[in-house]
Scaffold this motif. Sequence first.
Motif, PDB file in Angstrom:
ATOM      1  N   HIS A   1       1.652  -1.160  69.559  1.00  0.00           N
ATOM      2  CA  HIS A   1       0.455  -0.594  68.925  1.00  0.00           C
ATOM      3  C   HIS A   1       0.449   0.906  69.165  1.00  0.00           C
ATOM      4  O   HIS A   1       0.309   1.363  70.308  1.00  0.00           O
ATOM      5  CB  HIS A   1      -0.819  -1.216  69.516  1.00  0.00           C
ATOM      6  CG  HIS A   1      -1.209  -2.512  68.909  1.00  0.00           C
ATOM      7  ND1 HIS A   1      -0.506  -3.673  69.091  1.00  0.00           N
ATOM      8  CD2 HIS A   1      -2.268  -2.821  68.093  1.00  0.00           C
ATOM      9  CE1 HIS A   1      -1.109  -4.653  68.427  1.00  0.00           C
ATOM     10  NE2 HIS A   1      -2.161  -4.180  67.810  1.00  0.00           N
TER      11      HIS A   1
ATOM     12  N   GLU B   1      -7.318   1.248  70.454  1.00  0.00           N
ATOM     13  CA  GLU B   1      -7.157   1.401  69.010  1.00  0.00           C
ATOM     14  C   GLU B   1      -8.458   1.208  68.234  1.00  0.00           C
ATOM     15  O   GLU B   1      -8.520   1.523  67.046  1.00  0.00           O
ATOM     16  CB  GLU B   1      -6.072   0.456  68.500  1.00  0.00           C
ATOM     17  CG  GLU B   1      -6.445  -1.014  68.423  1.00  0.00           C
ATOM     18  CD  GLU B   1      -6.629  -1.697  69.773  1.00  0.00           C
ATOM     19  OE1 GLU B   1      -6.294  -1.093  70.825  1.00  0.00           O
ATOM     20  OE2 GLU B   1      -7.145  -2.826  69.768  1.00  0.00           O
ATOM     21  N   TRP B   2      -9.501   0.696  68.854  1.00  0.00           N
ATOM     22  CA  TRP B   2     -10.794   0.543  68.167  1.00  0.00           C
ATOM     23  C   TRP B   2     -11.726   1.718  68.435  1.00  0.00           C
ATOM     24  O   TRP B   2     -12.910   1.677  68.075  1.00  0.00           O
ATOM     25  CB  TRP B   2     -11.457  -0.762  68.619  1.00  0.00           C
ATOM     26  CG  TRP B   2     -11.093  -1.931  67.753  1.00  0.00           C
ATOM     27  CD1 TRP B   2      -9.897  -2.577  67.724  1.00  0.00           C
ATOM     28  CD2 TRP B   2     -11.927  -2.590  66.793  1.00  0.00           C
ATOM     29  NE1 TRP B   2      -9.925  -3.590  66.804  1.00  0.00           N
ATOM     30  CE2 TRP B   2     -11.169  -3.633  66.215  1.00  0.00           C
ATOM     31  CE3 TRP B   2     -13.243  -2.410  66.356  1.00  0.00           C
ATOM     32  CZ2 TRP B   2     -11.667  -4.482  65.234  1.00  0.00           C
ATOM     33  CZ3 TRP B   2     -13.753  -3.268  65.380  1.00  0.00           C
ATOM     34  CH2 TRP B   2     -12.963  -4.285  64.829  1.00  0.00           C
TER      35      TRP B   2
ATOM     36  N   HIS C   1      -2.797   0.542  61.274  1.00  0.00           N
ATOM     37  CA  HIS C   1      -3.820  -0.244  61.965  1.00  0.00           C
ATOM     38  C   HIS C   1      -5.143  -0.072  61.219  1.00  0.00           C
ATOM     39  O   HIS C   1      -5.174   0.506  60.122  1.00  0.00           O
ATOM     40  CB  HIS C   1      -3.926   0.166  63.448  1.00  0.00           C
ATOM     41  CG  HIS C   1      -4.502  -0.915  64.309  1.00  0.00           C
ATOM     42  ND1 HIS C   1      -5.835  -0.984  64.606  1.00  0.00           N
ATOM     43  CD2 HIS C   1      -3.931  -1.993  64.893  1.00  0.00           C
ATOM     44  CE1 HIS C   1      -6.076  -2.055  65.350  1.00  0.00           C
ATOM     45  NE2 HIS C   1      -4.932  -2.697  65.545  1.00  0.00           N
ATOM     46  N   HIS C   2      -6.233  -0.545  61.788  1.00  0.00           N
ATOM     47  CA  HIS C   2      -7.512  -0.534  61.051  1.00  0.00           C
ATOM     48  C   HIS C   2      -7.965   0.876  60.661  1.00  0.00           C
ATOM     49  O   HIS C   2      -8.723   1.033  59.694  1.00  0.00           O
ATOM     50  CB  HIS C   2      -8.627  -1.177  61.895  1.00  0.00           C
ATOM     51  CG  HIS C   2      -8.311  -2.540  62.426  1.00  0.00           C
ATOM     52  ND1 HIS C   2      -7.415  -3.408  61.861  1.00  0.00           N
ATOM     53  CD2 HIS C   2      -8.783  -3.177  63.537  1.00  0.00           C
ATOM     54  CE1 HIS C   2      -7.352  -4.513  62.573  1.00  0.00           C
ATOM     55  NE2 HIS C   2      -8.165  -4.423  63.573  1.00  0.00           N
TER      56      HIS C   2
ATOM     57  N   TYR D   1       3.506  -4.721  61.713  1.00  0.00           N
ATOM     58  CA  TYR D   1       2.088  -5.091  61.758  1.00  0.00           C
ATOM     59  C   TYR D   1       1.409  -4.284  60.663  1.00  0.00           C
ATOM     60  O   TYR D   1       1.631  -3.068  60.543  1.00  0.00           O
ATOM     61  CB  TYR D   1       1.519  -4.732  63.130  1.00  0.00           C
ATOM     62  CG  TYR D   1       0.006  -4.778  63.226  1.00  0.00           C
ATOM     63  CD1 TYR D   1      -0.792  -3.815  62.596  1.00  0.00           C
ATOM     64  CD2 TYR D   1      -0.635  -5.765  63.947  1.00  0.00           C
ATOM     65  CE1 TYR D   1      -2.174  -3.853  62.690  1.00  0.00           C
ATOM     66  CE2 TYR D   1      -2.022  -5.814  64.039  1.00  0.00           C
ATOM     67  CZ  TYR D   1      -2.777  -4.845  63.399  1.00  0.00           C
ATOM     68  OH  TYR D   1      -4.157  -4.893  63.490  1.00  0.00           O
TER      69      TYR D   1
ATOM     70  N   ASP E   1      -3.193  -8.423  59.873  1.00  0.00           N
ATOM     71  CA  ASP E   1      -4.314  -8.515  60.810  1.00  0.00           C
ATOM     72  C   ASP E   1      -5.552  -7.947  60.133  1.00  0.00           C
ATOM     73  O   ASP E   1      -5.481  -6.782  59.679  1.00  0.00           O
ATOM     74  CB  ASP E   1      -3.945  -7.700  62.066  1.00  0.00           C
ATOM     75  CG  ASP E   1      -4.689  -8.126  63.308  1.00  0.00           C
ATOM     76  OD1 ASP E   1      -4.748  -7.317  64.230  1.00  0.00           O
ATOM     77  OD2 ASP E   1      -5.232  -9.242  63.323  1.00  0.00           O
TER      78      ASP E   1
ATOM     79  N   ARG F   1      -2.626 -14.692  59.534  1.00  0.00           N
ATOM     80  CA  ARG F   1      -3.914 -13.982  59.535  1.00  0.00           C
ATOM     81  C   ARG F   1      -4.372 -13.479  58.155  1.00  0.00           C
ATOM     82  O   ARG F   1      -5.386 -12.781  58.071  1.00  0.00           O
ATOM     83  CB  ARG F   1      -3.883 -12.845  60.563  1.00  0.00           C
ATOM     84  CG  ARG F   1      -3.736 -13.397  61.989  1.00  0.00           C
ATOM     85  CD  ARG F   1      -4.000 -12.375  63.052  1.00  0.00           C
ATOM     86  NE  ARG F   1      -3.863 -12.974  64.381  1.00  0.00           N
ATOM     87  CZ  ARG F   1      -4.276 -12.381  65.492  1.00  0.00           C
ATOM     88  NH1 ARG F   1      -4.851 -11.171  65.437  1.00  0.00           N
ATOM     89  NH2 ARG F   1      -4.121 -12.966  66.669  1.00  0.00           N
TER      90      ARG F   1
ATOM     91  N   GLU G   1      -4.194 -15.258  70.452  1.00  0.00           N
ATOM     92  CA  GLU G   1      -4.216 -13.883  70.964  1.00  0.00           C
ATOM     93  C   GLU G   1      -4.848 -13.833  72.348  1.00  0.00           C
ATOM     94  O   GLU G   1      -5.908 -14.403  72.583  1.00  0.00           O
ATOM     95  CB  GLU G   1      -5.041 -13.033  70.005  1.00  0.00           C
ATOM     96  CG  GLU G   1      -5.207 -11.603  70.423  1.00  0.00           C
ATOM     97  CD  GLU G   1      -5.871 -10.780  69.339  1.00  0.00           C
ATOM     98  OE1 GLU G   1      -5.538 -10.987  68.164  1.00  0.00           O
ATOM     99  OE2 GLU G   1      -6.730  -9.951  69.683  1.00  0.00           O
TER     100      GLU G   1
HETATM  101  O1  FHN Z   1      -8.479  -5.775  65.942  1.00  0.00           O
HETATM  102  C1  FHN Z   1      -7.121  -6.087  66.229  1.00  0.00           C
HETATM  103  C2  FHN Z   1      -6.706  -5.473  67.530  1.00  0.00           C
HETATM  104  O2  FHN Z   1      -6.866  -4.085  67.497  1.00  0.00           O
HETATM  105  C3  FHN Z   1      -5.235  -5.826  67.796  1.00  0.00           C
HETATM  106  O3  FHN Z   1      -4.414  -5.274  66.779  1.00  0.00           O
HETATM  107  C4  FHN Z   1      -5.088  -7.348  67.841  1.00  0.00           C
HETATM  108  C5  FHN Z   1      -3.626  -7.718  68.062  1.00  0.00           C
HETATM  109  O4  FHN Z   1      -3.441  -9.060  67.695  1.00  0.00           O
HETATM  110  N1  FHN Z   1      -5.547  -7.932  66.575  1.00  0.00           N
HETATM  111  C6  FHN Z   1      -6.924  -7.602  66.221  1.00  0.00           C
HETATM  112  C7  FHN Z   1      -7.903  -8.329  67.126  1.00  0.00           C
HETATM  113  O5  FHN Z   1      -7.715  -9.729  66.950  1.00  0.00           O
END
Ligand code: FHN
Length: 429
Positions: A34, A45-46, A93-94, A136, A197, A229, A250
Amino acid sequence: MEMASMTTNTGASTSPVAPHMKWFMDDRFGMFIHWGLYAIPARGEWVRSLEKLSVADYEPFFEEFNPIKYKPKEWAKAAKAAGMKYAVMTAKHHDGFCLFDSKLTDYKATNTPAGRDLIREYIEAFRSEGLRVGLYYSIIDWHHEDYPHFGDKIHPMRDNEDYRNHQIEFDRYLTYMHGQVKELLTNYGTIDVMWFDFSYDDMTGEKWKATELVRMMRGLQPDIVIDNRLGGDKKSAEPEVYAGDFMSPEQLLPPEGVVNEAGEPLPWEACITLNDHWGYCAGDNNYKSPKTVIRGLVECVSKGGNLLLNVGPNAKGEIPRQSLEILAEVGQWMDDNGSSLYGCGPAKLEKPEWGRYTQNGNYLYAHIYDRGMGPINFRGLNGKIKRARLLADGTEIKVETPWNAWEYPHDAFISFSGASLPDEVNTVV
Ligand code: FHN
């Protein structure tokens, strides 16, 4: 994806598992990575969502991102030395920041001071070390203008009304998202795993136009392995096209293996952080010990699963020293004992009180944790084993007599290798 019954390493038939999954179920151990702009604030990361940072608040990280110490070949060597056989790295990522040179956005690493396609370098480096590569990709996107936000409060859409009120824009976002997945599966050679994800509430499946997405993916790379997912029900007797190839528990190891409605074992992969965060978090020194990692990996394989172990590189592009030290120690153990995990799965034996079994064909592996002072009783196996050796150094073990594990200096375990195991011992992978 056609389902064909597949013989396992034991030659025994098992539940129908797509042939393209064999490498995944043999390799068992992978590195999760990540990495992104969030490594600069270094609070996970959030951070943008949890601290409600606006686009403007987050922009400085884009303007300064320059991981001058990013050497993916070193990452690949560390993963390989740890006994890992594949990796999965965040392409987006998000927060919507793209670590790859997408033609569909300017919000990408090649437009930061880094000026590099970080994903291309990752893929080339890990492949050169003989590891398979996965990506990812977050289907949630807090940056894209057509992904509905609520002012600067960032959270995924929570119900149908939000979705209905944003249908037109959201369709534009889906065109973008599908387009980026197509870029990743077109411009970077063979991709072994696509790790989406995440779906949530009613934002699942066709809300992402997931059938269309997966059919496009399979057209480009038929053998790509996809996680579960995007939504759907992988355990169903008739899972959706987009239900994925494996389950993805997870931060936990399932109590038993994972089975579908018919009780057939399903491929699964537990994703676990080395400390408490996925993305780099400067103050998080709560790392798992090498022994915890090894026993977690053994537990996964003993239940028919994989372990995807996460590292969170810092803003300079370095995997934290603590992570590297743990991976190196895990690798030393894997050098001696990896054959008890690669290509292995559950043994059809009751879990022994002193540890766990794994099996690969006619080879049964006893992972002895509780070495106590009492003789170990290999219940149901005495007299049925041809030969037993300590894996670490080949020492002979005479199992016919009660075996006193404490006599041996190894924290390892033994491999019962013989021409034939007791009939009742078959592998179910
Ligand atoms: O929100 C994401 C989190 O940041 C991370 O990437 C994990 C990894 O599996 N997946 C999400 C939370 O379930």
